[in-house]
Scaffold this motif. Sequence first.
Motif, short mmCIF file in Angstrom:
data_model
loop_
_atom_site.label_atom_id
_atom_site.label_comp_id
_atom_site.label_asym_id
_atom_site.label_seq_id
_atom_site.Cartn_x
_atom_site.Cartn_y
_atom_site.Cartn_z
N PRO A 1 0.81 -1.23 0.00
CA PRO A 1 0.00 0.00 0.00
C PRO A 1 0.84 1.28 0.00
O PRO A 1 0.42 2.30 -0.55
N THR A 2 2.02 1.23 0.62
CA THR A 2 2.86 2.43 0.65
C THR A 2 3.44 2.75 -0.73
O THR A 2 3.63 3.91 -1.07
N ILE A 3 3.71 1.71 -1.52
CA ILE A 3 4.30 1.93 -2.84
C ILE A 3 3.28 2.52 -3.80
O ILE A 3 3.60 3.39 -4.62
N VAL A 4 2.05 2.05 -3.71
CA VAL A 4 1.00 2.53 -4.62
C VAL A 4 0.13 3.58 -3.94
O VAL A 4 -1.01 3.81 -4.34
N ALA A 5 0.68 4.23 -2.91
CA ALA A 5 -0.10 5.19 -2.14
C ALA A 5 -0.68 6.31 -3.00
O ALA A 5 -1.84 6.70 -2.84
N GLU A 6 0.11 6.81 -3.95
CA GLU A 6 -0.39 7.89 -4.80
C GLU A 6 -1.53 7.42 -5.69
O GLU A 6 -2.49 8.15 -5.95
N GLY B 1 -6.55 -6.22 -2.92
CA GLY B 1 -6.53 -5.86 -4.34
C GLY B 1 -7.90 -5.70 -4.94
O GLY B 1 -8.06 -5.08 -6.00
N GLY B 2 -8.92 -6.25 -4.29
CA GLY B 2 -10.29 -6.13 -4.77
C GLY B 2 -11.08 -5.05 -4.06
O GLY B 2 -12.31 -4.98 -4.23
N ALA B 3 -10.42 -4.22 -3.27
CA ALA B 3 -11.13 -3.17 -2.51
C ALA B 3 -11.88 -2.23 -3.44
O ALA B 3 -11.37 -1.85 -4.49
N TRP B 4 -13.10 -1.84 -3.05
CA TRP B 4 -13.93 -0.97 -3.88
C TRP B 4 -14.10 0.43 -3.27
O TRP B 4 -14.73 1.29 -3.88
N SER B 5 -13.51 0.63 -2.09
CA SER B 5 -13.60 1.93 -1.43
C SER B 5 -12.49 2.03 -0.40
O SER B 5 -11.84 1.04 -0.06
N PHE B 6 -12.31 3.24 0.13
CA PHE B 6 -11.32 3.42 1.19
C PHE B 6 -11.69 2.57 2.40
O PHE B 6 -10.82 1.94 3.02
N ALA B 7 -12.97 2.52 2.77
CA ALA B 7 -13.40 1.76 3.94
C ALA B 7 -13.11 0.27 3.77
O ALA B 7 -12.63 -0.39 4.70
N THR C 1 9.78 -4.31 -7.71
CA THR C 1 8.89 -4.99 -8.65
C THR C 1 7.50 -4.37 -8.76
O THR C 1 6.84 -4.53 -9.80
N THR C 2 7.04 -3.71 -7.72
CA THR C 2 5.65 -3.23 -7.72
C THR C 2 5.41 -2.17 -8.79
O THR C 2 4.41 -2.22 -9.53
N GLY C 3 6.32 -1.18 -8.87
CA GLY C 3 6.16 -0.14 -9.88
C GLY C 3 6.06 -0.69 -11.30
O GLY C 3 5.11 -0.37 -12.03
N PRO C 4 7.03 -1.52 -11.72
CA PRO C 4 6.92 -2.12 -13.06
C PRO C 4 5.66 -2.94 -13.26
O PRO C 4 5.07 -2.92 -14.34
N MET C 5 5.22 -3.69 -12.22
CA MET C 5 3.98 -4.47 -12.36
C MET C 5 2.78 -3.56 -12.57
O MET C 5 1.91 -3.83 -13.41
N VAL C 6 2.72 -2.48 -11.80
CA VAL C 6 1.60 -1.55 -11.93
C VAL C 6 1.59 -0.92 -13.32
O VAL C 6 0.54 -0.81 -13.97
N TYR D 1 2.91 -2.17 -16.05
CA TYR D 1 2.67 -3.18 -17.08
C TYR D 1 1.19 -3.56 -17.14
O TYR D 1 0.60 -3.63 -18.23
N PHE D 2 0.59 -3.81 -15.96
CA PHE D 2 -0.81 -4.24 -15.94
C PHE D 2 -1.79 -3.07 -15.94
O PHE D 2 -2.99 -3.27 -16.14
N GLY D 3 -1.30 -1.87 -15.69
CA GLY D 3 -2.16 -0.70 -15.72
C GLY D 3 -3.06 -0.53 -14.51
O GLY D 3 -4.02 0.23 -14.55
N THR D 4 -2.77 -1.24 -13.42
CA THR D 4 -3.58 -1.12 -12.20
C THR D 4 -2.72 -1.41 -10.99
O THR D 4 -1.80 -2.23 -11.04
N TRP D 5 -3.03 -0.73 -9.89
CA TRP D 5 -2.28 -0.94 -8.64
C TRP D 5 -2.71 -2.23 -7.95
O TRP D 5 -2.05 -2.66 -6.99
N ARG D 6 -3.76 -2.89 -8.41
CA ARG D 6 -4.33 -4.04 -7.72
C ARG D 6 -3.59 -5.36 -7.96
O ARG D 6 -3.59 -6.25 -7.10
N THR D 7 -2.96 -5.50 -9.11
CA THR D 7 -2.33 -6.77 -9.49
C THR D 7 -1.30 -7.27 -8.47
O THR D 7 -1.29 -8.46 -8.13
N PRO D 8 -0.39 -6.42 -7.96
CA PRO D 8 0.60 -6.93 -6.99
C PRO D 8 -0.03 -7.57 -5.76
O PRO D 8 0.53 -8.52 -5.19
N PHE D 9 -1.19 -7.08 -5.34
CA PHE D 9 -1.86 -7.64 -4.17
C PHE D 9 -2.34 -9.07 -4.46
O PHE D 9 -2.26 -9.94 -3.59
#
Length: 446
Positions: free
Chosen positions: A43-48, A107-113, A167-172, A174-182
């Motif tokens: 979560p810290t890597i994909v925080a933005e 990775g499947g979260a739909w909201s902040f909560a 690895t997280t940045g390149p995965m995000v 490549y796949f176009g989403t922050w969810r894949t690494p999770f």
Amino acid sequence: MTAQEIPLQRPVREAPEVPAGAWRLVTVLAAANLLNFYDRALPTIVAEKIKDEFTLSDTELGVLMSGFTVVYAVAGIVLGRMADRRSRRLVMACGLVVWSLLTAASGGAWSFASLLIFRLGVGVGEASYAPAANATVFDLFPVAQRSRAVAMLQLGLPLGLLLAFFTTGPMVEYFGTWRTPFFLAAIPGLVIAVVMLVMPVPERVRVPERKRSDEPAPSVRGLLRIPTLWWLVLSGIGMQITSYSIATFLVPLQMRYFDFSLSQAGVGAGIVLGLAGLIGLLIAGPMADRAREASPGRRLQVGALSMVVAVPLVWAAFQLSPAQGVMFIALLAVASLLVSVVTPVALPALSEVVDARLRATSVALYFAAMYVLGGAFGPVATGALSEYFADRAEVTAQISASAAGLHTSMAWLLPLSFVVAAIGLFGATKTIESDRKKVEQEEAYR
């Protein structure tokens, strides 16, 4: 009874030699620790990315990280006590399954909560690990080798962060989403859990039967009367304020203030939190054990002096301009190397001043105090101060208000927390000898 069936929770006296297979077990524990910190770092890597998708403030980002930390700390006390009474291996394996599955759910979260709820669940799962794993190391290794064993266990921390940040940045991208690494992170966790359950476990050296069968178990409240524990907690608070502030906001800081891309910022954070920590642990373990040969206090002095030297390095790093991002990473990496010395110093010291039957509980209490008062406080304080300074910052063509606010917040908070850590370690050097002798006298009486 086979070695595989021997329960891992029985209290022990110091073993004169390391049991066969002990280092192999520590290697598996280190691999699980790697996944612990890999999952924790995502979560810290994909925080933005998360901030943009859910429209969050810096304070809310801090709450996301701090909520995890508070749950981790509180659950750790309960699970640490369980690890002293039940099979430590089973506690660790079950926790590994739980945090792996909930990392995938994040990775499947739909909201902040929903993301916050899943991360709190990950915190409960991960809380099972550190107390049981460190107590296992204390059980298997004599005092003279504990710093090296703890350092090897803790190698999972920088290696996990290094892998995550690289690895997280390149995965995000490549796949176009922050969810894949999770989603991907859950797979190796389930594999390691199975390995942990089936591998043979070395037999530990057990405490002889107590003179009176009706002798009560040691009181957990007795831990609170150990001065060295309180000094170590103070040092841990200072260290965790810095560690969690950097872990949460280093990637955003590089992207905002130094204009790094996500992949560049991930590599920079990997160098600071991963590579530097890895080198530091490899150096710290043998160095701390050599210092212990002189006295228990000398080992703690190694950690205290490391924190003292780190203070001016961190201060200097935050005096650099936005064009000096590479130098910023270099200075922060050296400071991180010095910080990594603390754990191989503090945890073996803790093992010397507590009853062997409360080792997992004492580690859980130590982590709970420093995570609640340090790890949870750091990200929230950094985020709140960031917004405070951002409202008062002078915006330029190179530096936005959010960049200036976050930079100023960390520039104040990090050096001060290092000073707190140094004070705690120096204080522990004054009490560890007397506390250690009390434990020896109580064991001799039993």
